[in-house]
Design a protein around this motif. Structure first.
Motif, PDB file in Angstrom:
ATOM      1  N   ARG A   1       2.737  -4.473  -5.877  1.00 41.24           N
ATOM      2  CA  ARG A   1       1.042  -4.533  -5.872  1.00 41.24           C
ATOM      3  C   ARG A   1       0.783  -5.471  -6.832  1.00 41.24           C
ATOM      4  O   ARG A   1      -0.286  -6.312  -6.563  1.00 41.24           O
ATOM      5  CB  ARG A   1       0.490  -3.134  -6.314  1.00 41.24           C
TER       6      ARG A   1
ATOM      7  N   GLY B   1       3.928   0.938  -3.118  1.00 38.46           N
ATOM      8  CA  GLY B   1       3.471   0.240  -4.470  1.00 38.46           C
ATOM      9  C   GLY B   1       3.619   1.364  -5.554  1.00 38.46           C
ATOM     10  O   GLY B   1       3.718   0.998  -6.634  1.00 38.46           O
ATOM     11  N   ASP B   2       3.551   2.731  -5.224  1.00 39.67           N
ATOM     12  CA  ASP B   2       3.625   3.726  -6.223  1.00 39.67           C
ATOM     13  C   ASP B   2       5.076   3.690  -6.907  1.00 39.67           C
ATOM     14  O   ASP B   2       5.271   4.087  -7.975  1.00 39.67           O
ATOM     15  CB  ASP B   2       3.241   5.267  -5.549  1.00 39.67           C
ATOM     16  N   VAL B   3       5.977   3.443  -5.928  1.00 36.30           N
ATOM     17  CA  VAL B   3       7.557   3.723  -6.574  1.00 36.30           C
ATOM     18  C   VAL B   3       7.872   2.366  -6.991  1.00 36.30           C
ATOM     19  O   VAL B   3       8.971   2.185  -7.547  1.00 36.30           O
ATOM     20  CB  VAL B   3       8.249   4.285  -5.419  1.00 36.30           C
TER      21      VAL B   3
ATOM     22  N   LYS C   1       1.480  -9.100  -5.311  1.00 33.14           N
ATOM     23  CA  LYS C   1       1.556  -9.004  -3.917  1.00 33.14           C
ATOM     24  C   LYS C   1       1.076 -10.490  -3.353  1.00 33.14           C
ATOM     25  O   LYS C   1       1.536 -10.854  -2.349  1.00 33.14           O
ATOM     26  CB  LYS C   1       0.502  -7.986  -3.427  1.00 33.14           C
TER      27      LYS C   1
ATOM     28  N   PRO D   1       5.803  -0.421  -8.372  1.00 35.60           N
ATOM     29  CA  PRO D   1       4.261  -1.335  -8.694  1.00 35.60           C
ATOM     30  C   PRO D   1       4.657  -2.618  -8.839  1.00 35.60           C
ATOM     31  O   PRO D   1       3.389  -3.332  -8.659  1.00 35.60           O
ATOM     32  CB  PRO D   1       4.002  -0.417 -10.122  1.00 35.60           C
TER      33      PRO D   1
ATOM     34  N   GLN E   1       0.890  -1.178  -0.097  1.00 32.63           N
ATOM     35  CA  GLN E   1      -0.015   0.104   0.123  1.00 32.63           C
ATOM     36  C   GLN E   1       0.709   1.230   0.271  1.00 32.63           C
ATOM     37  O   GLN E   1       0.615   2.186  -0.673  1.00 32.63           O
ATOM     38  CB  GLN E   1      -0.851  -0.086   1.146  1.00 32.63           C
ATOM     39  N   HIS E   2       1.935   1.268   0.882  1.00 31.50           N
ATOM     40  CA  HIS E   2       2.803   2.342   0.979  1.00 31.50           C
ATOM     41  C   HIS E   2       4.040   2.456  -0.027  1.00 31.50           C
ATOM     42  O   HIS E   2       4.482   3.429  -0.195  1.00 31.50           O
ATOM     43  CB  HIS E   2       3.321   2.342   2.493  1.00 31.50           C
TER      44      HIS E   2
END
Length: 738
Positions: A215, A208-210, A218, A212, A205-206
């Motif tokens: 995610r 995953g943006d950097v 997972k 991906p 969640q924290h």
């Protein structure tokens, strides 16, 4: 940088964390500068920039680089800790700098607190007389566990998402060591059951943006961690108890003079899966050391034994050799786990497989895919990717080339969720077969099938099914599922099964003297069910276990042979959920008040589209009529030849139609809309004696990489080479010229 290669001057950015006001006088700044690159923790390097502008040559000279850049390296966590610890560089008096007291680690710590009930307090243990940093107080032990678990969680999750799996050698073993160290620290937080994999959600969640991939993969990461954690949990407590007994039973003082033997450390490794560094950690906590040289000697001896055994056991074995050596006893209809003995380790091409005396894994046959699972030996696991049958022997194919030793007793565990998904699809295949006979015809004979965890396919001889027939089949299958009828199986002589008209057998299939009948409905094993087939596959115990059934597709696969594709259970639920989400999304896009209003909105949009298309056609006709009038002015020798440019074939047709009523001659038009060429030719009756429209198109269409043709008065063609349109029209002029 290196002795040779790209290089340049560099600059380092350090921060002086010595307590005091942020705005320092010159003397204080000079004093701080003396701390740079020293041993004082109050001055930390946070950034390094190298200005790459030269190439260092072997002879010591430097050549300017044609492309220059800055190679920048920043400590992200360190910089974060400084920004947060100094409250954006405003507080150096009470600043507490730690990577772990930041937003980078806080979400993981919060989740650990939720799972364990323990709280992180940022305590730091001090070094003892031997220089080892050993936590002493209960809170220090808890805080060390928090930090180790969070650090190891990130390392393992990122690595597994990148495709590296825990294993028994090289970098794979590094991951296994890291995980087992984290699991050991989990005991400090009183975790007795697998917990580590549960932290992956908050990390994804924290981060995953950097990252991906975390995610996307997972669930795979969680599954791998859980399997590894469960394997080590089986031996961790026994190993720690043995370690405690070894220490307490020795009369040596615990002042560092007692060294754990290499033989004992090897026993912990070989029997209980303790990596050497974990044993060393346990020893340091008690003020002891480990005979690592003795351990490495025993490890080298084991590797040598393994190499010799590998030469003997890992040999390419032919089908005939396997069949005569080790027939496998299959017990997987009723059991998913068993203690079994390794009879052989074999290599077939680039795969490694083991032969067992007994197996709970179903081998691929009869259209049902083989099981996957794992072999467990102490704390070591050997994942099974597939199971196949060769003669009377089951081959359990392993992931990687590592395998347990011959004659070892191991625990064989089938991947239960996967097996159950296969069983749902297999049992519903029998129900589908029955429903086909009920709805279509008793002559709809099975021609083949495939059963996997994801779906089923069923081939049968029939004409194409109507939409109503498909609907009736789907409804009938779901009705039988909801009835929750019993599913049972029994073995009977083939002669007896053949004499029972209610039992279906595949035509052309070879059966032994004893066959297995799978029955749905009726009394268990009484051969009075509404569906009875000869089948060796695995099945649910009742139809209700199947859950939802959905038809996905129906079509031809060969002359007179149709194929149905269908899904059941969780796969059917996921598909239904996806359909519902799609309807909800579409309803939102057309501003419908929920899915119930969606049909009305779509009908309104279609009516609007028809009106717009009608208006557009009228506008095109008017535009074409105007263009036709323009072309009349270009006519020469009763001929109009024109490139209409970036318009489609329909527009060109409209221009041609407009010219018919007002021009008595030869017309050749080209259009290049959409990246393709459209060609149209018309020839009035008075000119057909010397030229026909079909001949014109047949001549010029190949020039634009296409073809075409037609009648003497009208012809059409096309092609893909837009850049040759003018050449084609020039050829038309030559052809038509009097």
């Amino acid at each position: 940088m290196g002795d040779t290669g790209p290089c340049g001057p560099c600059t380092e950015i350090h921060i002086d964390l010595t307590p005091g006001a942020p705005n320092l006088d010159e003397d204080r700044q000079r004093a701080g500068a003396l701390l740079v690159n020293g041993s004082d923790a109050s001055c930390i390097e946070i950034w390094n920039n190298v200005f790459i502008q030269y190439n260092a040559n072997p002879d010591g000279t430097f050549t300017p680089l044609p492309a220059q850049h800055v190679d920048t390296g920043m400590g992200f966590e360190r910089l974060t800790s400084i920004i947060q610890g100094t409250k954006n560089f405003s507080d150096f008096e009470t600043a507490k700098i730690s990577n772990y007291d930041t937003d980078v680690f806080k979400p993981i710590f919060d989740e650990l607190t939720k799972l364990s009930g323990k709280h992180y307090q940022s305590t730091l243990p001090k070094a003892n007389e031997q220089g080892h940093v050993i936590p002493v107080t209960e809170q220090e032990k808890i805080d060390v566990a928090f930090r180790v678990i969070a650090d190891h969680l990130r390392t393992l999750s990122f690595s597994i998402a990148d495709g590296i799996q825990p294993g028994n050698s090289d970098r794979n073993y590094t991951l296994r060591r890291i995980l087992r160290r984290a699991v050991k620290y989990g005991r400090t937080l009183e975790f007795k059951e697998p917990f580590f994999y549960k932290l992956v959600d908050v990390l994804a969640q924290h981060m995953g943006d950097v990252f991906p991939e975390l995610r996307v993969k997972k669930e795979q990461v969680k599954a791998v961690l859980k399997i590894e954690e469960e394997a080590f949990n089986r031996t961790l407590d026994k190993g720690v108890a043995l370690f405690d007994d070894e220490v307490s039973n020795k009369s040596h003082s615990l002042d560092g003079s007692y060294k754990l033997s290499g033989e004992f450390a090897f026993q912990l490794y070989d029997t209980f899966g303790f990596p050497l560094d974990l044993t060393e950690l346990l020893a340091r906590e008690r003020g002891l050391t480990v005979d690592t040289a003795g351990f490495e000697k025993l490890m080298s001896e084991q590797r040598e034994r393994a190499r010799e055994a590998g030469k003997k056991n890992k040999q390419v074995v032919s089908v005939s050799e396997i069949e005569t050596k080790a027939p496998t006893r299959f017990i997987g209809y009723e059991m998913l786990e068993a203690d079994v003995k390794v009879l052989e380790v074999v290599e077939m091409k680039d795969k490694t497989a083991v032969v067992l005396d007994v197996s709970t894994c179903y081998a691929e046959m009869g259209g049902q895919i083989g099981d996957s699972g794992q072999l467990i030996l102490g704390a070591n696991t050997f994942p099974i990717s597939a199971t196949a049958k060769v003669g009377n022997t089951w081959l359990h194919f392993l992931e990687g080339d590592e395998a347990p030793a011959v004659d070892a007793t191991v625990r064989l565990v089938v991947d239960a969720p996967r097996r159950h998904a296969i069983e749902r699809h297999h049992t519903v295949t029998h129900i589908l077969h029955w429903a086909l006979h009920e709805v279509v015809s008793k002559d709809a004979t099975q021609k083949g099938s495939s059963v996997t965890p994801d779906k089923l396919t069923f081939d049968f001889n029939s004409a194409a099914l109507t939409a109503q027939q498909l609907s009736d089949i789907e409804r009938l299958v779901n009705e039988r599922i909801v009835a929750n009828d019993p599913v049972s199986w029994t073995e009977v002589p083939f002669v007896e099964a053949k004499a029972n008209s209610g039992i279906m057998a595949l035509f052309g299939e070879k059966y032994g003297d004893l066959v297995r009948v799978v029955q749905i409905g009726g009394q268990r094993n009484k051969l009075d069910g509404w569906s009875m087939e000869l089948c060796g596959g695995t099945h649910t115990r009742s139809t209700g276990e199947i859950g939802l059934f959905r038809l996905v597709a129906e079509g031809a696969v060969a002359s007179g042979v149709r194929r149905i594709e269908a899904i059941a259970g969780l796969e059917a639920y996921n598909a239904a959920r996806a359909d519902a989400d799609l309807l909800k999304l579409l309803a939102g896009k057309v501003s419908a008040q929920g899915t119930a209003d969606l049909e009305k909105k779509i009908e309104a949009l279609l009516d609007q589209q028809k009106s717009l298309e009608k208006a557009l056609k009228s506008a095109q006709q008017r535009e074409a009529s105007g263009r036709a009038k323009e072309l009349l002015g270009t006519a020469s020798n009763s001929t109009i030849i024109a490139n209409l440019g970036d318009v489609d074939g329909d527009y060109a047709m409209a221009v041609s139609d407009a010219l018919k009523g007002v021009f008595n001659g030869i017309v050749v038009l080209a259009a290049t809309g959409g990246g393709s060429v459209a060609l149209i030719a018309t020839v009035a009756k008075d000119h057909q004696a010397r030229m026909q429209a079909g001949k014109i198109i047949q001549t010029i269409a190949p020039i634009v990489g296409g073809k075409g043709g037609g009648k003497p008065d009208f012809a059409r063609g096309g092609g893909k080479e837009v850049n040759k349109v003018d050449e084609a029209l020039a050829e038309a002029r030559k052809l038509i010229a009097p």
